[in-house]
Design an enzyme around this catalytic site. Structure first.
Site, PDB file in Angstrom:
ATOM      1  N   ASP A   1     -75.608  -3.981  19.596  1.00 39.66           N
ATOM      2  CA  ASP A   1     -74.909  -3.478  20.772  1.00 39.66           C
ATOM      3  C   ASP A   1     -75.691  -2.353  21.454  1.00 39.66           C
ATOM      4  O   ASP A   1     -76.208  -1.455  20.779  1.00 39.66           O
ATOM      5  CB  ASP A   1     -73.526  -2.967  20.352  1.00 39.66           C
ATOM      6  CG  ASP A   1     -72.753  -2.351  21.493  1.00 39.66           C
ATOM      7  OD1 ASP A   1     -72.351  -3.110  22.391  1.00 39.66           O
ATOM      8  OD2 ASP A   1     -72.579  -1.122  21.492  1.00 39.66           O
TER       9      ASP A   1
ATOM     10  N   HIS B   1     -66.965 -10.892  25.587  1.00 39.87           N
ATOM     11  CA  HIS B   1     -65.821  -9.996  25.482  1.00 39.87           C
ATOM     12  C   HIS B   1     -65.769  -8.955  26.601  1.00 39.87           C
ATOM     13  O   HIS B   1     -64.726  -8.322  26.806  1.00 39.87           O
ATOM     14  CB  HIS B   1     -65.855  -9.284  24.135  1.00 39.87           C
ATOM     15  CG  HIS B   1     -67.073  -8.420  23.964  1.00 39.87           C
ATOM     16  ND1 HIS B   1     -68.339  -8.955  23.814  1.00 39.87           N
ATOM     17  CD2 HIS B   1     -67.232  -7.073  23.936  1.00 39.87           C
ATOM     18  CE1 HIS B   1     -69.218  -7.977  23.694  1.00 39.87           C
ATOM     19  NE2 HIS B   1     -68.573  -6.826  23.770  1.00 39.87           N
ATOM     20  N   ASP B   2     -66.875  -8.743  27.313  1.00 42.70           N
ATOM     21  CA  ASP B   2     -66.926  -7.757  28.387  1.00 42.70           C
ATOM     22  C   ASP B   2     -66.852  -8.383  29.775  1.00 42.70           C
ATOM     23  O   ASP B   2     -66.861  -7.664  30.774  1.00 42.70           O
ATOM     24  CB  ASP B   2     -68.229  -6.954  28.308  1.00 42.70           C
ATOM     25  CG  ASP B   2     -68.175  -5.861  27.253  1.00 42.70           C
ATOM     26  OD1 ASP B   2     -67.062  -5.386  26.952  1.00 42.70           O
ATOM     27  OD2 ASP B   2     -69.243  -5.486  26.732  1.00 42.70           O
TER      28      ASP B   2
ATOM     29  N   ASP C   1     -71.717  -7.907  14.745  1.00 42.38           N
ATOM     30  CA  ASP C   1     -71.896  -7.070  15.922  1.00 42.38           C
ATOM     31  C   ASP C   1     -72.078  -5.637  15.433  1.00 42.38           C
ATOM     32  O   ASP C   1     -71.128  -5.003  14.976  1.00 42.38           O
ATOM     33  CB  ASP C   1     -70.669  -7.180  16.832  1.00 42.38           C
ATOM     34  CG  ASP C   1     -70.962  -6.795  18.272  1.00 42.38           C
ATOM     35  OD1 ASP C   1     -71.833  -5.937  18.469  1.00 42.38           O
ATOM     36  OD2 ASP C   1     -70.316  -7.339  19.180  1.00 42.38           O
TER      37      ASP C   1
ATOM     38  N   GLU D   1     -78.356  -6.519  23.070  1.00 40.23           N
ATOM     39  CA  GLU D   1     -77.728  -6.328  24.369  1.00 40.23           C
ATOM     40  C   GLU D   1     -78.623  -5.383  25.171  1.00 40.23           C
ATOM     41  O   GLU D   1     -78.771  -4.216  24.820  1.00 40.23           O
ATOM     42  CB  GLU D   1     -76.330  -5.722  24.211  1.00 40.23           C
ATOM     43  CG  GLU D   1     -75.631  -5.534  25.549  1.00 40.23           C
ATOM     44  CD  GLU D   1     -74.374  -4.701  25.445  1.00 40.23           C
ATOM     45  OE1 GLU D   1     -73.448  -4.946  26.250  1.00 40.23           O
ATOM     46  OE2 GLU D   1     -74.307  -3.816  24.575  1.00 40.23           O
TER      47      GLU D   1
END
Length: 541
Positions: free
Chosen positions: A195, A312-313, A99, A249
């Site tokens: 990201d 995770h969000d 990431d 993302e």
């Protein structure tokens, strides 16, 4: 070197390191903890593990504020731990996805410390400064600009004020970032999740946002042409020379704008994350039918897609879109079926394979997610009642996905021998890996079967996709087809019992897998679907 398309054949498992497994008892999950659980990951059957940010960070935003791109966050371990993890993964034919945060750094990164020290600093132009900031909003703050008293100018940050945006229009900064990508490839990294990549290209002149009063709804400063130019340059300078997988993302994209990122002739990314389906308040068969059709029709000619419902969000999808009370097992299995039979690369999030749920702590102070607490405050300021604002917070806050992995029924769910950085969901005593392993009909064992089925059948990986049935039905019906086999997937995305039949489909199909213990072996036997029932049928050509 010619890049292959191996990314179309894999199943990815996301690991939020801080909450996965603590190897040293300090209450924080770490890289050594991931390595210690590789046998579990291997038995699950996934091909790639996506590791949350692990570079050095003051950890103001869970590692997404990087202070050194070539070192490891102290809480997570050392460079030796990462190197050992990569080595042990490769021994098991598991690839490692990093990431990587390219849009911004920490304000404690040496570049920013030097940049704010003087307007004449060589690193000043590594960031974006203004004497008169525009009206852009931050995701986590009211404004995307913070005043720096030492230099008497504002700096841009799309996220927290401690995460200043990097200035990708500076060629020297871009070269630094490309070298970082190359450095990690040399370390053995096989894939990158990039990201907030949709924000790296800022529109020329930094124009005001459209309709700023509609929070985030009209951002004209993401998914810009500049972003596409920088990604193409990254490909030409680094990625073209390596057979690595990339996923970006990219919030706010449409099927049409996402195609620009993933069209194989444009040489940008292999696939992107888009969020329209998971940010809706409700998911049902008509919504998903329309959603998947639009994305398949747009991307399939020359691009590729991702399939996911949690990360995770995001809150736990079994709690938001399924039924985590009366039909937790059935609805968790249904979404697993959808993820592992839909067109695109499936991305699973730690804990979904055992049906982990959202958490409801008694005290709001037990939650750690500052961004969600900020949104709770915004909800109150906007006029929502305290009850409604709190209910939204409990359902949607990011800590729902970040409570520790539940390994067994021992203290703290077997996550740590110390005091965990965030409390474990109290239901760990009944929902945990150890219990799921011992139950033949468990969610975990269903995931293992589905992953094996996905890996063994090209039709479920690269096959054509076709929707069937009525648009207003509770049943989502589709086929996945290649030269050898055809699969028919029938999903009752509701808590109701539904009578259903597809007249235009041959009824002589054999049941391959389903989420209830007893299900009809052929379509002609029974057309009544139980709540949250999932069936996968197959026919050889």
């Amino acid at each position: 070197m010619t890049k292959s398309d191996w990314f179309k054949d894999v199943v990815v498992y996301q690991i939020y390191t801080r909450s996965f497994f603590d190897s040293n008892g300090d209450g924080v999950g770490d890289i050594a903890g991931v390595t210690a659980k590789l046998d579990y990951i291997e038995k699950l059957g996934v091909d790639v593990i996506w590791i949350s940010p692990f570079c050095s960070s003051p950890n103001y935003d869970n590692g997404y504020d990087v202070s050194d791109y070539r070192d490891v966050m102290k809480e997570f371990g050392f460079m030796d731990d990462i190197e050992l993890l990569i080595e042990e993964c490769h021994k098991r034919n598991i690839k490692v996805m990093m990431d990587l945060v390219l849009n911004h750094s920490s304000d404690e990164h040496p570049w920013f410390i030097e940049a704010r020290s003087s307007k004449d600093s060589p690193k000043r132009d590594y960031y974006i400064w203004s004497k008169e900031p525009n009206n852009w909003e931050s995701y986590f703050e009211d404004s995307a600009w913070t005043f720096d008293e030492s230099s008497e100018e504002y700096y841009l940050h799309h996220f927290y004020y401690k995460q200043p945006d990097l200035n990708w229009s500076n060629p020297k900064l871009r070269e630094e970032m490309y070298e970082i990508v190359q450095w990690w490839i040399d370390k053995g990294i096989d894939a990158f999740r990039l990201d907030a990549i949709h924000h790296i290209g800022k529109p020329e002149g930094l124009p005001d946002a459209l309709e700023p009063e509609k929070r985030w709804s009209k951002r004209n400063y993401r998914n810009t042409e500049e972003t596409h130019q920088y990604l193409q340059e990254l490909y030409e300078k680094v990625l073209i020379n390596h057979d690595v997988m990339t996923v970006g993302e990219t919030g706010g994209t449409t099927p049409e704008s996402s195609r620009l990122y993933v069209d194989q002739d444009r040489n940008e990314l292999d696939m992107v994350f888009h969020f329209g389906h998971v940010l809706t308040k409700k998911l049902d068969a008509p919504i998903l039918r329309d959603y998947f059709k639009k994305w398949y029709d747009s991307l399939s000619p020359k691009g590729w897609d991702t399939v996911f419902f949690s990360n995770h969000d995001l809150p736990r999808h079994v709690s938001v879109f399924g039924d985590d009370q009366d039909y937790r097992k059935e609805s968790a299995k249904l979404f697993a079926t959808l993820e592992l039979t839909m067109w695109g690369t499936p991305y699973l999030y730690q804990g979904e394979e055992i049906g982990m749920t959202n958490v409801r702590f008694d005290d709001i102070d037990d939650y750690q997610d500052q961004a969600s607490k900020k949104r709770y405050e915004w909800a109150l300021k906007s006029g929502k009642s305290e009850e409604k604002a709190l209910e939204y917070f409990l359902q949607r806050n990011r800590d729902n996905a970040r409570t520790p992995m539940q390994w067994n029924s021992q203290e703290h769910g077997g996550f740590t021998t110390g005091e965990p950085w965030i409390k474990v969901n109290p239901n760990y005593k009944s929902i945990n890996v150890e219990e799921e392993n011992q139950e033949a009909d468990s969610i975990l064992n269903y995931y293992k079967e589905l992953i094996a089925l996905h890996k063994d059948n090209n039709a479920l990986k690269r096959g054509d996709f076709k929707l069937y049935g009525e648009e207003d039905s509770h049943i989502l019906a589709y086929t996945r087809t290649d030269e050898e086999r055809e699969f028919l997937i029938l999903l009752n995305i509701s808590g109701d019992s539904v009578e259903y039949r597809i007249d235009e489909i041959n009824q002589d199909w054999n049941l391959v897998i389903g989420n209830y213990v007893k299900q009809p072996e052929s379509l002609s036997q029974n057309n009544l679907f139980k709540p949250w029932e999932a069936r996968v049928y197959m026919i050889n050509k």
